[in-house]
Structures are given as C-alpha cells and as structure tokens.
Design a protein around this motif. Structure first.
Motif, PDB file in Angstrom:
ATOM      1  N   UNK A   3      -7.743   7.984  -4.120  1.00 19.69           N
ATOM      2  CA  UNK A   3      -6.283   8.001  -4.307  1.00 19.69           C
ATOM      3  C   UNK A   3      -5.755   6.570  -4.362  1.00 19.69           C
ATOM      4  N   UNK A   4      -4.478   6.473  -4.681  1.00 22.36           N
ATOM      5  CA  UNK A   4      -3.822   5.173  -4.749  1.00 22.36           C
ATOM      6  C   UNK A   4      -2.450   5.281  -4.113  1.00 22.36           C
ATOM      7  N   UNK A   5      -1.977   4.174  -3.601  1.00 25.19           N
ATOM      8  CA  UNK A   5      -0.651   4.154  -2.976  1.00 25.19           C
ATOM      9  C   UNK A   5       0.445   4.467  -3.997  1.00 25.19           C
ATOM     10  N   UNK A  26       7.143   7.472   6.399  1.00 22.19           N
ATOM     11  CA  UNK A  26       7.618   7.025   7.711  1.00 22.19           C
ATOM     12  C   UNK A  26       7.226   5.562   7.953  1.00 22.19           C
ATOM     13  N   UNK A  27       7.995   4.910   8.788  1.00 22.43           N
ATOM     14  CA  UNK A  27       7.728   3.494   9.077  1.00 22.43           C
ATOM     15  C   UNK A  27       6.333   3.286   9.646  1.00 22.43           C
ATOM     16  N   UNK A  28       5.875   4.221  10.502  1.00 25.88           N
ATOM     17  CA  UNK A  28       4.542   4.093  11.096  1.00 25.88           C
ATOM     18  C   UNK A  28       3.455   4.115  10.021  1.00 25.88           C
ATOM     19  N   UNK A  29       3.649   4.973   9.014  1.00 25.91           N
ATOM     20  CA  UNK A  29       2.672   5.055   7.921  1.00 25.91           C
ATOM     21  C   UNK A  29       2.698   3.767   7.104  1.00 25.91           C
ATOM     22  N   UNK A  30       3.888   3.265   6.846  1.00 28.39           N
ATOM     23  CA  UNK A  30       4.011   2.016   6.088  1.00 28.39           C
ATOM     24  C   UNK A  30       3.352   0.857   6.829  1.00 28.39           C
ATOM     25  N   UNK A  49      -3.620  -2.636   7.113  1.00 31.99           N
ATOM     26  CA  UNK A  49      -4.906  -2.627   6.411  1.00 31.99           C
ATOM     27  C   UNK A  49      -4.926  -3.642   5.276  1.00 31.99           C
ATOM     28  N   UNK A  50      -3.831  -3.704   4.500  1.00 29.46           N
ATOM     29  CA  UNK A  50      -3.744  -4.664   3.396  1.00 29.46           C
ATOM     30  C   UNK A  50      -3.824  -6.094   3.927  1.00 29.46           C
ATOM     31  N   UNK A 104      -6.361   4.319  -1.628  1.00 27.57           N
ATOM     32  CA  UNK A 104      -6.361   4.982  -0.320  1.00 27.57           C
ATOM     33  C   UNK A 104      -7.539   5.953  -0.275  1.00 27.57           C
ATOM     34  N   UNK A 105      -8.429   5.766   0.717  1.00 30.36           N
ATOM     35  CA  UNK A 105      -9.577   6.662   0.793  1.00 30.36           C
ATOM     36  C   UNK A 105      -9.238   7.911   1.615  1.00 30.36           C
ATOM     37  N   UNK A 106     -10.231   8.731   1.843  1.00 30.36           N
ATOM     38  CA  UNK A 106     -10.001  10.013   2.533  1.00 30.36           C
ATOM     39  C   UNK A 106      -9.531   9.829   3.967  1.00 30.36           C
ATOM     40  N   UNK A 107      -9.861   8.710   4.583  1.00 30.89           N
ATOM     41  CA  UNK A 107      -9.416   8.424   5.951  1.00 30.89           C
ATOM     42  C   UNK A 107      -8.088   7.686   5.983  1.00 30.89           C
ATOM     43  N   UNK A 108      -7.443   7.582   4.843  1.00 34.35           N
ATOM     44  CA  UNK A 108      -6.180   6.880   4.670  1.00 34.35           C
ATOM     45  C   UNK A 108      -6.325   5.379   4.984  1.00 34.35           C
TER      46      UNK A 108
END
Length: 324
Positions: free
Chosen positions: A155-157, A165-169, A175-176, A200-204
């Motif tokens: 996947x891709x962002x 959500x801010x936590x996800x961002x 990671x970046x 984005x891989x399967x583990x996000x």
C-alpha cells in the motif's frame, strides 16, 4: 496525429482557394470596370443634328481609358506577388512540420538517454540505503533493459483514506523520520517526501521510496532537479537560492503531517489565511501544531536542525522516547 493530418491536408486546399480568389476577384473587377467604362464611353458622344459632344475634361483620345486598359495587368501582377508569398509561407510551414516531426522522432532517444542517467544515479544512491523504513532494492540491472527489483510493499500513504487521527499521523511521520535520519547521516537527502513516495506495509510501517531526485553529498545526486509543488520547500522553487538540504526534507515532513491530519495539502486549505490560523482549524493538538509550524518555516534556519531533532520532538508528543 489526426489534428496534424487535418492541418496538412486542409492547408493546401485553403491556399488554393485563396489564390483563386486573389486572381479571379481583382481581374474580374478590373474587366468589369473596363467594360463599364466602354459602355459609358459609348454613351458619351452622340449625334444631334450632325454635331458631336464630349464630356468636359476629356480629350477625344480618352485619357481615362488608358489607365483602365492597364489596370488588369496591375491587378494581375499584384495577384502573382501575393500567390508567391503564400507559396513561400506554405513551403516554410511544410519544412517546419517536417523538422518538428524529425525532432519528435529523435526525442525518445534523448529522453531514454536522460532517463538512463537518472536511473543509474538513483540506483547508486538507493543501493547505499538499508533501513526498515526505506524500501530495499533486491536486484538491479542495466542491460539489456534497465530494471530494478525492490521490496514488495502493498500500500501507499497516497491511497490511504484521509484525514487520519493525530496519533496515526505521528506514527507515520516517526517512521519516515527514522528513515530520513539514517539517510542524512550517510549524506543522502530525499528532496521529494510526499504521500505517493511513502509506502505502507501490512504492519503499517512506512517505507520511503523513489530517490529519483535525491542528493548525495559524496556522489552529487541525480541531474534531475524536480519537486512536487504541493510539498516543495521555498528554497526548491526560489531562483538563486541553494536547493535541497536536510531541512528541505524536514519541511516536507511537516507538509506530510498536514496532509494526513487535515485531509488536504497546505495549499488547498491556507488560501488567504495565516499559517497559524489554518493549522489551528484542523490540527487540534497544540503541541503537534507547534511542531508542524516550526517544520514549515520559510527560512530553513528557523526549522528543526536535523531529522533526529524533529523525531525526538514527535516521540515526546506520542509518549514514546525510543529513537531507534
């Protein structure tokens, strides 16, 4: 192609029509004028009790009739000149079309040569990078056909639904930044951080890809000085300003966070607004808003000094202080 064929076919017909009009209409007008003059002359003199009369101001020889006699010749010469001009313009047009077609045939080779150089330079940069947050290269070959085999990431962002959500961002940005911090320590700058270049891989787990416009302090980077307008730092688009640096990547990470949290790019949401205002409208976490605001300062010197410094700041917001 259809448009070119139409122009090439319709232009000669149009020129022929114009030529015929230029030749026919003036000559017809001249002969019509001559005929009218003759008819008029026939009625100028008449016998009235064996006396003849002449129009005032005209001799018996008819001074006006001489000009009208050569008028068709004048019109004819004028028409010939116009026709020659049109023929020359047509020849020039055809030559231009042929030269353009020749350039178009040569362009693919030039593009392929340039693309090949960019490909080799990108691979040279990419091969130096091995990190969990950077898409890894498996195999690279140049002959007979250039190709690169890389790690599969599903996947891709870019395709992930936003806003998030801010936590996800923060998780993605952390990671970046880990990947960027690693690359920066090796003297490599990405210069084009954007959602499409974050897989984005399967583990996000976010993984940086596409180093095609990257820079290497040791190898010089690619010759392709490109950028994505919606994520470009001011120094990338300002003439006479040094281009991409580590702080350019930091600016783009800030723009990446805005895209994730706000659902739109900064250019889509800040039209006519101060940056403080539009960030407060969509980034509710004040600490995160302050971090992003510092990332996107116009002056690179006012941004975070390194990816590691920004990483540490984001980890303190998320409550995770592990840097590696």
């Amino acid at each position: 192609m259809n448009k070119d064929r139409f122009l090439t076919g319709a232009l000669p017909a149009l020129l022929i029509l114009i030529m015929l009009s230029i030749v026919f209409i003036p000559v017809q007008a001249a002969y019509g004028s001559q005929s009218s003059m003759n008819d008029h002359s026939m009625g100028m003199g008449h016998d009235d009790e064996n006396e003849s009369y002449e129009m005032p101001g005209m001799s018996a020889a008819g001074s006006g009739s001489g000009i009208h006699a050569i008028l068709p010749l004048i019109y004819g010469l004028f028409a010939v000149v116009i026709v020659l001009v049109l023929v020359i313009l047509y020849v020039v047009f055809i030559r231009h079309r042929r030269e353009k077609a020749g350039d178009e045939e040569a362009c693919p080779a030039k593009r392929n040569e340039r693309s090949g150089k960019v490909f080799l330079q990108e691979v040279k940069i990419w091969e130096e990078l091995a990190h969990p947050n950077i898409v890894s290269l498996k195999s690279v070959n140049v002959f007979p056909v250039p190709y690169v085999e890389m790690e599969y990431v599903p996947d891709s962002l870019e395709t992930i639904e936003k806003p998030v959500e801010s936590d996800v961002a923060i998780l993605v940005a952390v990671g970046v930044l880990r990947g960027l911090s690693y690359a920066h320590k090796k003297g490599i700058i990405h210069c084009d951080i954007k959602p499409a270049n974050i897989l984005i891989d399967d583990d996000f787990t976010p993984k940086i890809t596409d180093w095609g416009v990257g820079r290497s302090k040791t190898g010089g980077g690619t010759e392709f000085h490109g950028y994505t307008p919606a994520f470009a730092a001011p120094e990338q688009v300002s003439p006479g300003v040094p281009g991409c640096t580590e702080r350019t990547d930091i600016f783009q990470v800030g723009m990446l966070i805005i895209r994730m949290v706000c659902g739109k790019t900064a250019f889509d949401i800040n039209f006519g607004k101060d940056s403080n205002t539009y960030l407060q409208d969509c980034i509710k976490d004040e600490r995160l808003g302050a971090v992003v605001l510092k990332c996107i300062r116009k002056d690179p010197g006012e941004r975070y000094g390194s990816a590691e410094e920004l990483l540490s700041e984001l980890l303190s917001i998320s409550g995770n202080t592990v840097l590696n």
